[in-house]
Design a protein around this motif. Structure first.
Motif, short mmCIF file in Angstrom:
data_model
loop_
_atom_site.label_atom_id
_atom_site.label_comp_id
_atom_site.label_asym_id
_atom_site.label_seq_id
_atom_site.Cartn_x
_atom_site.Cartn_y
_atom_site.Cartn_z
N GLU A 216 -18.13 1.38 -2.47
CA GLU A 216 -17.53 2.40 -1.60
C GLU A 216 -16.04 2.10 -1.47
OE1 GLU A 216 -17.23 3.54 3.13
OE2 GLU A 216 -18.86 2.24 2.44
N VAL A 217 -15.21 3.02 -1.95
CA VAL A 217 -13.76 2.85 -1.83
C VAL A 217 -13.35 3.40 -0.47
CG1 VAL A 217 -11.51 3.43 -2.78
CG2 VAL A 217 -13.45 3.02 -4.32
N ALA A 218 -12.97 2.49 0.42
CA ALA A 218 -12.60 2.90 1.78
C ALA A 218 -11.21 3.49 1.82
CB ALA A 218 -12.68 1.70 2.72
N GLN A 219 -10.29 2.94 1.00
CA GLN A 219 -8.90 3.38 1.04
C GLN A 219 -8.20 2.93 -0.23
OE1 GLN A 219 -7.59 4.99 3.97
NE2 GLN A 219 -5.86 5.52 2.66
N GLU A 220 -7.25 3.74 -0.69
CA GLU A 220 -6.38 3.35 -1.80
C GLU A 220 -4.96 3.26 -1.27
OE1 GLU A 220 -6.79 5.85 -5.19
OE2 GLU A 220 -8.89 5.36 -5.52
N ALA A 221 -4.25 2.23 -1.66
CA ALA A 221 -2.87 2.03 -1.22
C ALA A 221 -1.96 1.91 -2.43
CB ALA A 221 -2.76 0.77 -0.36
N ASN A 222 -0.72 2.34 -2.28
CA ASN A 222 0.23 2.23 -3.38
C ASN A 222 0.85 0.84 -3.48
OD1 ASN A 222 0.03 4.80 -4.51
ND2 ASN A 222 1.43 5.68 -3.03
N GLU A 223 0.94 0.13 -2.34
CA GLU A 223 1.61 -1.15 -2.31
C GLU A 223 0.63 -2.27 -1.98
OE1 GLU A 223 4.66 -1.21 -3.23
OE2 GLU A 223 5.06 0.94 -3.13
N LEU A 224 0.87 -3.44 -2.56
CA LEU A 224 0.06 -4.61 -2.28
C LEU A 224 0.09 -4.95 -0.79
CD1 LEU A 224 -1.48 -7.23 -2.92
CD2 LEU A 224 0.71 -8.26 -3.55
N GLN A 225 1.28 -4.96 -0.19
CA GLN A 225 1.39 -5.32 1.22
C GLN A 225 0.61 -4.35 2.10
OE1 GLN A 225 2.53 -7.99 2.47
NE2 GLN A 225 3.61 -8.91 0.77
N THR A 226 0.62 -3.06 1.72
CA THR A 226 -0.16 -2.08 2.48
C THR A 226 -1.64 -2.37 2.37
OG1 THR A 226 1.55 -0.41 2.05
CG2 THR A 226 -0.59 0.38 2.80
N ALA A 227 -2.09 -2.72 1.16
CA ALA A 227 -3.50 -3.05 0.96
C ALA A 227 -3.90 -4.23 1.82
CB ALA A 227 -3.77 -3.34 -0.52
N LEU A 228 -3.04 -5.26 1.90
CA LEU A 228 -3.36 -6.43 2.72
C LEU A 228 -3.40 -6.06 4.21
CD1 LEU A 228 -1.28 -9.21 0.92
CD2 LEU A 228 -3.73 -8.76 0.76
N SER A 229 -2.53 -5.16 4.62
CA SER A 229 -2.55 -4.71 6.01
C SER A 229 -3.84 -3.97 6.32
CB SER A 229 -1.34 -3.79 6.29
OG SER A 229 -0.13 -4.50 6.17
N LEU A 230 -4.34 -3.21 5.36
CA LEU A 230 -5.60 -2.50 5.55
C LEU A 230 -6.77 -3.49 5.64
CD1 LEU A 230 -5.03 0.45 3.04
CD2 LEU A 230 -5.13 0.61 5.54
N VAL A 231 -6.70 -4.56 4.85
CA VAL A 231 -7.72 -5.60 4.95
C VAL A 231 -7.67 -6.24 6.33
CG1 VAL A 231 -8.46 -7.85 4.06
CG2 VAL A 231 -7.77 -6.05 2.47
N HIS A 232 -6.46 -6.55 6.78
CA HIS A 232 -6.30 -7.15 8.11
C HIS A 232 -6.88 -6.24 9.20
CE1 HIS A 232 -3.33 -8.78 11.38
NE2 HIS A 232 -4.56 -9.17 11.59
N SER A 233 -6.75 -4.92 8.99
CA SER A 233 -7.27 -3.96 9.95
C SER A 233 -8.78 -3.76 9.82
CB SER A 233 -6.56 -2.61 9.77
OG SER A 233 -5.17 -2.75 9.94
#
Length: 300
Positions: A216-233
């Motif tokens: 299940e793809v919960a979210q796609e991000a353009n930037e690595l840092q954004t992806a890590l922030s989404l993981v943190h969230s």
């Protein structure tokens, strides 16, 4: 449209008075007025409202002014950098990179090249696909990415393969373990980059697909840092190259996978068949040492 039209427009937009603008531009008012009308005709919209109390920017004119200023500033910066390079007789050398390779060896290559008196270094954050285009257009000289792309004008060299890791929110059930892909597939996934494709996101999806696993793809991000922030969230978990573990982020834990054969390459791209310049030769020599250090485990 010429640059002078943008300069004329910006002065008029600042003064909101043709007479004052003409004086600043050292020209008479009628030619300036004609140039502005010519610009409006080319744009296809009124940039100014003309009334008894003078000029006023239209909403379109305000939008155009913001971008015109950016264009002129970019031109001025480019001209100054070009003049500076000409005066110093420095050679321009461009490097493109995907963000996930900038936490390992690449900063050391950049540092060593910057210490050379005759090199003007230019860095550009680009996906591997964009790097191929930039190499062919001459905008960069060397690219560091993840994807193998078949192009007759570009030579690619796999420098090394690095293990994939799972980035998890702190306190996740898999924290402190070495999970399998099947275990990871039970949790929503954060992918990056979202575009342009193909990208690392497709490589990650392919790993699960080849094992017959649905995710299940919960979210796609353009930037690595954004992806890590989404993981943190706690939006989901993400698969990242080993180098990314150097990014110390509160609320994120990194764990190795059970299958250490699940790796992702670091690929260097150069123009095919081009004789290496002295700067390229120096870059290749530095890179050879860095890659050997990485392969032998002696990398900082």
């Amino acid at each position: 449209m010429e640059l002078r039209h943008l300069r004329y427009f910006c002065v008029v937009a600042e003064e909101l008075n043709l007479t004052c603008a003409a004086e600043r531009l050292h020209m008479s008012q009628p030619p300036l007025s004609r140039q502005i009308k010519q610009l409006e005709k080319e744009v296809g919209a009124d940039l100014f409202e003309r009334g008894s109390r003078g000029l006023r920017l239209t909403p379109t004119g305000q939008f155009f002014r913001q971008h015109a200023i950016q264009i002129l500033e970019k031109v001025d910066v480019t001209l100054e950098a070009t003049r500076r390079m000409a005066r110093s007789k420095r050679v321009m050398f461009g490097i493109g990179f995907v963000p996930s390779v900038f936490y390992g060896q690449l900063p050391l290559l950049v540092r060593d090249l910057r210490q050379k008196d005759n090199v003007e270094l230019s860095l550009a954050e680009l996906t591997t696909v964009q790097q191929i285009q930039a190499l062919k257009a001459g905008r960069i000289d060397m690219g560091f990415g993840r994807l193998r792309i078949d192009d007759p004008d570009v030579a690619q060299e796999v420098l090394f393969d690095e293990p994939l890791m799972a980035a998890l929110p702190t306190g996740h059930p898999l924290e402190g373990t070495t999970p399998t892909l099947a275990q990871l597939a039970r949790y929503p996934l954060v992918l990056f980059p979202a575009k342009p494709r193909p990208s690392m996101a497709d490589m990650v999806l392919g790993l699960f697909r080849r094992q017959g696993l649905k995710v299940e793809v919960a979210q796609e991000a353009n930037e690595l840092q954004t992806a890590l922030s989404l993981v943190h969230s706690e939006i989901g978990i993400s698969l990242v190259p080993e180098q990314v573990k150097r990014v110390q982020r509160d609320g994120i834990s990194y764990v190795y996978l059970a299958d250490r054969s699940l790796t992702i390459p670091v690929i260097c791209s150069r123009r095919r068949g081009e004789p290496p310049s002295p700067v390229m030769q120096a870059a290749n020599a530095i890179l050879e040492v860095l890659v050997e250090n990485r392969r032998s485990g002696r990398y900082p």
